[in-house]
Design a protein around this motif. Sequence first.
Motif, PDB file in Angstrom:
ATOM      1  N   PHE A  28       0.835  -1.300   0.050  1.00  0.00           N
ATOM      2  CA  PHE A  28      -0.009   0.041  -0.071  1.00  0.00           C
ATOM      3  C   PHE A  28       0.915   1.347  -0.081  1.00  0.00           C
ATOM      4  CE2 PHE A  28      -2.093   3.397   2.251  1.00  0.00           C
ATOM      5  CZ  PHE A  28      -3.320   3.685   1.542  1.00  0.00           C
ATOM      6  N   VAL A  29       1.885   1.246   0.906  1.00  0.00           N
ATOM      7  CA  VAL A  29       2.619   2.530   0.941  1.00  0.00           C
ATOM      8  C   VAL A  29       3.416   2.683  -0.227  1.00  0.00           C
ATOM      9  CG1 VAL A  29       4.496   3.579   2.302  1.00  0.00           C
ATOM     10  CG2 VAL A  29       2.770   2.382   3.738  1.00  0.00           C
ATOM     11  N   LEU A  30       4.100   1.557  -0.858  1.00  0.00           N
ATOM     12  CA  LEU A  30       4.731   1.711  -2.012  1.00  0.00           C
ATOM     13  C   LEU A  30       3.966   2.319  -3.109  1.00  0.00           C
ATOM     14  CD1 LEU A  30       6.985  -1.468  -1.843  1.00  0.00           C
ATOM     15  CD2 LEU A  30       7.710   0.756  -1.821  1.00  0.00           C
ATOM     16  N   GLN A  38       8.182  -1.940  -7.389  1.00  0.00           N
ATOM     17  CA  GLN A  38       8.689  -2.396  -6.000  1.00  0.00           C
ATOM     18  C   GLN A  38       7.414  -3.022  -5.185  1.00  0.00           C
ATOM     19  OE1 GLN A  38      11.056  -0.074  -3.494  1.00  0.00           O
ATOM     20  NE2 GLN A  38      11.385  -1.576  -2.113  1.00  0.00           N
ATOM     21  N   ALA A  39       6.291  -2.252  -5.375  1.00  0.00           N
ATOM     22  CA  ALA A  39       5.155  -3.104  -4.753  1.00  0.00           C
ATOM     23  C   ALA A  39       4.938  -4.405  -5.473  1.00  0.00           C
ATOM     24  CB  ALA A  39       3.944  -2.064  -4.879  1.00  0.00           C
ATOM     25  N   LEU A  40       5.090  -4.330  -6.669  1.00  0.00           N
ATOM     26  CA  LEU A  40       4.570  -5.833  -7.418  1.00  0.00           C
ATOM     27  C   LEU A  40       5.821  -6.637  -6.994  1.00  0.00           C
ATOM     28  CD1 LEU A  40       4.101  -4.611 -10.941  1.00  0.00           C
ATOM     29  CD2 LEU A  40       2.456  -5.854  -9.601  1.00  0.00           C
ATOM     30  N   ALA A  41       7.061  -6.539  -6.833  1.00  0.00           N
ATOM     31  CA  ALA A  41       8.184  -7.377  -6.362  1.00  0.00           C
ATOM     32  C   ALA A  41       7.514  -7.853  -5.032  1.00  0.00           C
ATOM     33  CB  ALA A  41       9.377  -6.682  -6.309  1.00  0.00           C
ATOM     34  N   VAL A  42       7.162  -7.092  -3.947  1.00  0.00           N
ATOM     35  CA  VAL A  42       6.710  -7.714  -2.755  1.00  0.00           C
ATOM     36  C   VAL A  42       5.571  -8.584  -2.788  1.00  0.00           C
ATOM     37  CG1 VAL A  42       5.641  -6.891  -0.621  1.00  0.00           C
ATOM     38  CG2 VAL A  42       7.496  -5.451  -1.359  1.00  0.00           C
ATOM     39  N   ILE A  43       4.518  -8.191  -3.744  1.00  0.00           N
ATOM     40  CA  ILE A  43       3.430  -9.322  -4.015  1.00  0.00           C
ATOM     41  C   ILE A  43       4.033 -10.578  -4.578  1.00  0.00           C
ATOM     42  CG2 ILE A  43       1.223  -9.594  -5.220  1.00  0.00           C
ATOM     43  CD1 ILE A  43       0.816  -6.561  -5.088  1.00  0.00           C
ATOM     44  N   ILE A  44       4.760 -10.513  -5.275  1.00  0.00           N
ATOM     45  CA  ILE A  44       5.249 -11.701  -6.380  1.00  0.00           C
ATOM     46  C   ILE A  44       6.034 -12.706  -5.434  1.00  0.00           C
ATOM     47  CG2 ILE A  44       6.631 -12.610  -8.265  1.00  0.00           C
ATOM     48  CD1 ILE A  44       5.145 -10.016  -9.754  1.00  0.00           C
ATOM     49  N   ASN A  45       7.070 -11.949  -4.868  1.00  0.00           N
ATOM     50  CA  ASN A  45       8.174 -12.686  -4.216  1.00  0.00           C
ATOM     51  C   ASN A  45       7.757 -12.876  -2.794  1.00  0.00           C
ATOM     52  OD1 ASN A  45       9.861 -12.289  -6.392  1.00  0.00           O
ATOM     53  ND2 ASN A  45      10.438 -10.269  -5.954  1.00  0.00           N
TER      54      ASN A  45
END
Length: 71
Positions: A28-30, A38-45
Amino acid sequence: MSMWTLFTAKFQAYELCVKKDLLREQVFVLGRMGNAKQALAVIINKLGDIEEVIVLVLCVSVTCLLSAFSV
């Protein structure tokens, strides 16, 4: 409130989310910081939630479209 103050507050919120391992809050913050990649990277990884990836991509796309047509 200046742009620098807003950025600093968002960055501090992001750091707190990282420290407490709050993954969805990080996303959310990203997103609010404009860092969709970077938000996508958190979701995926870290979350492994493909449905949330789709939601984020759609939200970013809609936001881009709205900003392109705003006067």
